[in-house]
Enzyme design. Structure first.
Site, short mmCIF file in Angstrom:
data_model
loop_
_atom_site.label_atom_id
_atom_site.label_comp_id
_atom_site.label_asym_id
_atom_site.label_seq_id
_atom_site.Cartn_x
_atom_site.Cartn_y
_atom_site.Cartn_z
NE ARG A 153 -7.88 5.74 2.08
CZ ARG A 153 -8.69 5.23 3.13
NH1 ARG A 153 -9.48 6.34 3.80
NH2 ARG A 153 -8.47 4.08 3.56
CG ASP A 167 -8.71 -3.78 -4.56
OD1 ASP A 167 -8.19 -3.09 -3.67
OD2 ASP A 167 -9.58 -4.70 -4.48
NE ARG A 216 -4.39 -1.76 -0.13
CZ ARG A 216 -5.37 -1.76 0.61
NH1 ARG A 216 -5.50 -1.11 1.73
NH2 ARG A 216 -6.12 -2.72 0.32
NE ARG A 243 -9.76 7.38 -6.33
CZ ARG A 243 -10.11 6.74 -5.23
NH1 ARG A 243 -9.26 6.10 -4.50
NH2 ARG A 243 -11.30 6.85 -5.01
CE1 TYR A 301 -13.15 -7.55 1.28
CE2 TYR A 301 -11.25 -8.78 0.35
CZ TYR A 301 -11.78 -7.80 1.24
OH TYR A 301 -10.94 -7.50 2.30
O1 1CP Z 1 0.72 0.29 -3.12
C1 1CP Z 1 -0.34 -0.48 -3.18
O2 1CP Z 1 -0.29 -1.44 -2.54
C2 1CP Z 1 -1.80 -0.29 -3.99
C3 1CP Z 1 -2.42 -1.37 -4.73
C4 1CP Z 1 -3.27 -2.08 -3.89
C5 1CP Z 1 -3.32 -3.39 -3.60
C6 1CP Z 1 -1.98 -4.56 -3.55
C7 1CP Z 1 -4.47 -1.79 -3.39
C8 1CP Z 1 -5.15 -0.53 -3.72
N1 1CP Z 1 -5.28 -2.82 -3.01
C9 1CP Z 1 -4.32 -3.76 -2.88
C10 1CP Z 1 -4.58 -5.31 -2.38
C11 1CP Z 1 -5.78 -5.40 -1.49
N2 1CP Z 1 -6.91 -5.11 -1.43
C12 1CP Z 1 -5.80 -6.61 -0.65
C13 1CP Z 1 -4.49 -7.18 -0.09
C14 1CP Z 1 -3.70 -6.42 0.77
C15 1CP Z 1 -4.23 -6.12 2.14
O3 1CP Z 1 -4.34 -6.87 3.00
O4 1CP Z 1 -4.44 -4.98 2.43
C16 1CP Z 1 -7.10 -6.55 -0.06
C17 1CP Z 1 -7.60 -7.50 1.27
C18 1CP Z 1 -7.99 -5.65 -0.82
C19 1CP Z 1 -9.28 -5.30 -0.52
C20 1CP Z 1 -9.57 -3.93 0.01
N3 1CP Z 1 -9.45 -2.93 -1.13
C21 1CP Z 1 -9.87 -3.50 1.30
C22 1CP Z 1 -9.55 -4.03 2.59
C23 1CP Z 1 -11.05 -4.14 3.28
C24 1CP Z 1 -11.18 -5.08 4.36
O5 1CP Z 1 -11.54 -6.22 4.06
O6 1CP Z 1 -10.60 -4.70 5.40
C25 1CP Z 1 -9.83 -2.01 0.91
C26 1CP Z 1 -9.97 -0.98 1.77
C27 1CP Z 1 -9.65 -1.64 -0.45
C28 1CP Z 1 -9.92 -0.46 -1.43
C29 1CP Z 1 -8.42 0.12 -1.74
N4 1CP Z 1 -7.63 -0.80 -2.42
C30 1CP Z 1 -6.29 -0.10 -2.62
C31 1CP Z 1 -6.31 1.27 -2.05
C32 1CP Z 1 -5.36 2.41 -2.25
C33 1CP Z 1 -7.75 1.22 -1.51
C34 1CP Z 1 -8.46 2.32 -0.77
C35 1CP Z 1 -9.38 3.02 -1.31
C36 1CP Z 1 -8.99 4.63 -1.81
O7 1CP Z 1 -7.98 4.98 -1.72
O8 1CP Z 1 -10.15 5.08 -2.29
#
Ligand code: 1CP
Length: 352
Positions: free
Chosen positions: A41, A86, A37, A50, A161
């Site tokens: 943000r 994602d 990540r 964004r 999910y």
């Molecule tokens: O730098 C990076 O790593 C960006 C790329 C990235 C990756 C590798 C994003 C962007 N998401 C992910 C993987 C991801 N998505 C995982 C595996 C990693 C981890 O454990 O965090 C998981 C479980 C998700 C699902 C997901 N997407 C969640 C978790 C929700 C939960 O169950 O608690 C969330 C909050 C997202 C949204 C998301 N994905 C990525 C970002 C930057 C965001 C936040 C949304 C935003 O900025 O509006």
């Protein structure tokens, strides 16, 4: 399969990078570091681009996804980019009505819970990955010798999910399905494995020099359930990628008891969460597996001296493993001060 000749690994651009060599088990002159990540943000430049764009839309606009992927590389001088996308993007591209709700995560209006729901799922057509391939072309052109990491979600984490309809700690519907309708469970995870494998393969062929499979929520299963209900599907993903000459990282949270099993599905590098010291992870894995991790993200909010001591401890423990890529033990929290990250990267590189 051979990579296309212009691929950064095939052309030799990224083959001597600290990341690629550490993943292959080499002790490098300086440690490689990237952060899960790292895009997102915590960066004001991310919040700016964004504005007014929904999360999944931003993943499917090649220029925007490329810009967001590059932001942390330019700012922090990390040793790898991770593709901005994602884990649910391939589900969306396969036609699933998933969205990412701000502050919540992936949500589905119509979760997949019955045989009829499952039968409506369609296969992911590799041609629909065009926005991803295009973004990766832009990214690798700017990255030069810095490798890009491609990724996907493991079937269990993705299915959590799909089946629950959103983030869930207890996974009640999934657990009931494992117990009462294992055939449906296995069919859904087998579909998910094909979709996520297509997504990862597309990223590697387009220019990623390594891949990471995220099974973030695998630690919510005990070892026996993991072996029975999750591992065979993760193995199917890894098996289908074995012909690609790139390192395969596997990561989950609270997975100390699952580490050996998660390695066994076909990983070549293990990502370690912040609860398992790296020397212990190395012992569990028999001293033969390169490791990635595992700075505790909580330390990003402590005084610098405490963070510095913790980072040095992580590096010292990582010395026991055949190769070590420094990372966090989970993702960068959104509230993190980006200057702390930049300074931490400089520390790992020996620049301060
Ligand atoms: O730098 C990076 O790593 C960006 C790329 C990235 C990756 C590798 C994003 C962007 N998401 C992910 C993987 C991801 N998505 C995982 C595996 C990693 C981890 O454990 O965090 C998981 C479980 C998700 C699902 C997901 N997407 C969640 C978790 C929700 C939960 O169950 O608690 C969330 C909050 C997202 C949204 C998301 N994905 C990525 C970002 C930057 C965001 C936040 C949304 C935003 O900025 O509006």
């Amino acid at each position: 399969m051979n990579l296309p000749s212009a691929h950064p690994l095939a052309s030799g651009k990224t083959s001597n990078s600290l990341l690629v060599r550490s993943y292959l088990g080499e002790k490098t002159e300086s440690k490689a570091i990237w952060l899960m990540r790292q895009a997102g943000r915590s960066l004001p430049e991310y919040r700016k681009v964004r504005e007014g764009v929904a999360m999944l839309d931003s993943c499917l606009r090649p220029e925007l996804a490329a810009e967001i992927t590059m932001q942390p590389v330019r700012r922090h001088k990390v040793d790898a980019a991770i593709f901005f996308s994602d884990i649910v993007v391939p589900l969306k591209l396969a036609g699933v009505d998933v969205e990412i709700a701000p502050g919540i995560g992936p949500v589905l209006e119509n979760p997949i819970r019955t045989r009829a729901d499952f039968e409506r799922l369609e296969e992911l057509d590799p041609a629909s990955l065009a926005p991803i391939t295009e973004a990766i072309g832009l990214i690798t052109a700017e990255l030069g010798e810095t490798p890009l990491i491609g990724f996907g979600g493991a079937p269990f984490t993705l299915a959590s999910y799909l089946i629950e309809g959103g983030p869930s700690k207890e996974l009640p519907v999934s657990r009931a399905m494992m117990a009462n309708d294992p055939d449906l469970w296995n069919d859904i995870l087998a579909w998910t494995a094909r979709v996520t494998a297509t997504f990862i393969r597309g990223q590697v062929l387009a220019g990623a020099s390594a891949l990471q499979l995220f099974d973030s929520w695998a630690g919510r299963l005990g070892l026996e359930d993991y072996k029975k209900f999750a591992a065979p599907h993760s193995k199917a993903v890894m098996d289908s990628l074995l012909d690609l000459p790139v390192s395969r990282v596997h990561f989950g949270v609270q997975t100390k008891d699952l580490l050996a099993e998660m390695y066994g599905v076909g990983a070549t590098v293990m990502g370690v969460d912040y609860e398992t010291p790296l020397d212990e992870a190395n012992r569990i894995l028999g001293g033969k597996v390169p490791l990635q991790g595992n700075i505790n993200p909580d330390f990003l909010f402590k005084p610098w001296a405490e963070l510095e001591a913790h980072v040095r401890d992580v590096i010292a423990r990582g010395e026991s493993a055949p190769g070590h890529v420094v990372n966090l033990g989970h993702g960068v929290p959104p509230e993190t001060d980006p200057d702390v990250i930049t300074k931490m990267v400089a520390l790992v590189h020996g620049d301060i």
